[in-house]
Design a protein around this motif. Structure first.
Motif, PDB file in Angstrom:
ATOM      1  N   VAL A 110      28.540  12.231  -4.834  1.00 48.34           N
ATOM      2  CA  VAL A 110      27.473  13.205  -4.600  1.00 48.34           C
ATOM      3  C   VAL A 110      26.112  12.570  -4.817  1.00 48.34           C
ATOM      4  O   VAL A 110      25.216  12.701  -3.981  1.00 48.34           O
ATOM      5  N   ARG A 111      25.937  11.871  -5.926  1.00 49.57           N
ATOM      6  CA  ARG A 111      24.658  11.197  -6.176  1.00 49.57           C
ATOM      7  C   ARG A 111      24.870  10.094  -7.216  1.00 49.57           C
ATOM      8  O   ARG A 111      25.866  10.070  -7.918  1.00 49.57           O
ATOM      9  N   LYS A 137      27.534   7.714 -11.618  1.00 44.18           N
ATOM     10  CA  LYS A 137      27.827   8.395 -10.352  1.00 44.18           C
ATOM     11  C   LYS A 137      28.413   9.789 -10.633  1.00 44.18           C
ATOM     12  O   LYS A 137      29.222   9.955 -11.555  1.00 44.18           O
ATOM     13  N   LEU A 138      27.979  10.759  -9.832  1.00 49.54           N
ATOM     14  CA  LEU A 138      28.575  12.085  -9.844  1.00 49.54           C
ATOM     15  C   LEU A 138      29.523  12.165  -8.651  1.00 49.54           C
ATOM     16  O   LEU A 138      29.099  12.044  -7.501  1.00 49.54           O
ATOM     17  N   ARG A 183      31.231  21.330   1.447  1.00 50.27           N
ATOM     18  CA  ARG A 183      30.532  21.476   0.173  1.00 50.27           C
ATOM     19  C   ARG A 183      30.047  20.130  -0.355  1.00 50.27           C
ATOM     20  O   ARG A 183      28.941  20.021  -0.899  1.00 50.27           O
ATOM     21  N   GLY A 184      30.876  19.096  -0.202  1.00 57.36           N
ATOM     22  CA  GLY A 184      30.454  17.772  -0.642  1.00 57.36           C
ATOM     23  C   GLY A 184      29.254  17.262   0.134  1.00 57.36           C
ATOM     24  O   GLY A 184      28.331  16.681  -0.435  1.00 57.36           O
ATOM     25  N   ASP A 202      23.392  16.223   0.624  1.00 55.94           N
ATOM     26  CA  ASP A 202      22.100  16.472   1.270  1.00 55.94           C
ATOM     27  C   ASP A 202      21.088  17.023   0.268  1.00 55.94           C
ATOM     28  O   ASP A 202      19.917  16.639   0.281  1.00 55.94           O
ATOM     29  N   MET A 203      21.540  17.950  -0.596  1.00 51.37           N
ATOM     30  CA  MET A 203      20.635  18.517  -1.593  1.00 51.37           C
ATOM     31  C   MET A 203      20.152  17.448  -2.562  1.00 51.37           C
ATOM     32  O   MET A 203      18.967  17.420  -2.933  1.00 51.37           O
ATOM     33  N   SER A 204      21.058  16.567  -2.957  1.00 53.38           N
ATOM     34  CA  SER A 204      20.669  15.475  -3.855  1.00 53.38           C
ATOM     35  C   SER A 204      19.669  14.546  -3.185  1.00 53.38           C
ATOM     36  O   SER A 204      18.696  14.102  -3.812  1.00 53.38           O
ATOM     37  N   LEU A 205      19.866  14.267  -1.876  1.00 52.65           N
ATOM     38  CA  LEU A 205      18.941  13.401  -1.144  1.00 52.65           C
ATOM     39  C   LEU A 205      17.564  14.049  -1.019  1.00 52.65           C
ATOM     40  O   LEU A 205      16.529  13.391  -1.207  1.00 52.65           O
TER      41      LEU A 205
END
Length: 246
Positions: free
Chosen positions: A83-84, A137-138, A190-191, A196-199
């Motif tokens: 995820v990030r 890492k998440l 969802r992943g 995208d939200m993390s970016l």
């Protein structure tokens, strides 16, 4: 004569009671022994389908492994997505109950593995972050265990009751497969949304940080320019200074 008969009846009653008590005691000890020797099985291992979704944090330079029991003949599916964190990639490997690597390590942002008919046992899912020395890492992990053979057992039970439910059972099996595919698709969606939200959050932080830095640099540059420009118009008269302004 009556006393002798009563004595014999009393002896027979005591013998019957002793025999009944011995049988009861033997059954009790046998049940306790069987209960103590039988292994305890978690309740979720006997379900027809199990789906688990985890978000875990992997420290830099570390490797974490997770174990999932898979029934013999069941379909096992696992996927992971970073995820990030860091370069957005991590290692992913799957080992079967024998310890053999069925999905070798690959440094990727996401990966998946599926086995249609499992041999049965505990599978090991490992996330490796050893190549990243400073960034954690998440990671999102999605696991499913589906036992399609249980539907066949349901069909046999229905046939024993002289009920023709083959079409209904086939439809249910198809629905179960479709639901499993939909869950997998939802997991990927969802992943991707979390990635995208993390970016977007990282880009916003980057823009705000550098904007503030540029504002500070411009303000300092302006102050320095004004200071030296005022120094150009300073003239010396006698022992003191006089300033002429334009």
């Amino acid at each position: 004569m009556m006393a002798c008969v009563e004595k014999m009846a009393s002896s027979h009653s005591h013998a019957t009671f002793f025999l009944s008590f011995s049988i009861f005691l033997w059954f009790s000890l046998h049940i306790v022994h069987v209960s103590a020797t039988e292994p305890t099985v978690p309740w979720y291992e006997n379900l027809p389908a199990v789906a688990m979704d985890y978000k875990v944090h992997i420290d830099p330079g570390k490797e974490d492994c997770y174990f999932q029991y898979v029934n013999p003949g069941a379909t096992f599916y696992v996927s992971f997505q970073v995820v990030r964190g860091g370069d957005g990639m991590a290692g992913f490997a799957v080992r079967n109950p024998k310890g053999d690597i069925v999905h070798p390590y690959q440094w990727k942002p996401n990966s998946e593995y599926q086995e249609q008919s499992s041999v049965g046992g505990y599978y090991s899912v490992c996330i490796d972050n050893q190549f990243s020395r400073f960034a954690g890492k998440l990671v999102n992990i999605y696991l499913t265990v589906v036992r399609y053979d249980m539907w066949e057992q349901y069909t046999k039970d229905v046939e024993e009751l002289n009920m023709n439910m083959e079409n209904f059972t086939t439809t249910i099996m198809g629905v179960e497969r479709n639901i499993n595919e939909m869950r997998q698709y939802q997991h990927h969606t969802r992943g991707r949304e979390a990635w995208d939200m993390s970016l977007l959050t990282a880009n916003n932080t980057y823009v705000v940080r550098w904007s503030l830095i540029q504002i500070v640099v411009i303000a300092i540059t302006t102050i320095v320019q004004v200071y030296f420009l005022r120094k150009l118009f300073e003239t010396k008269t006698g022992t003191g200074f006089s300033k002429s302004r334009i």
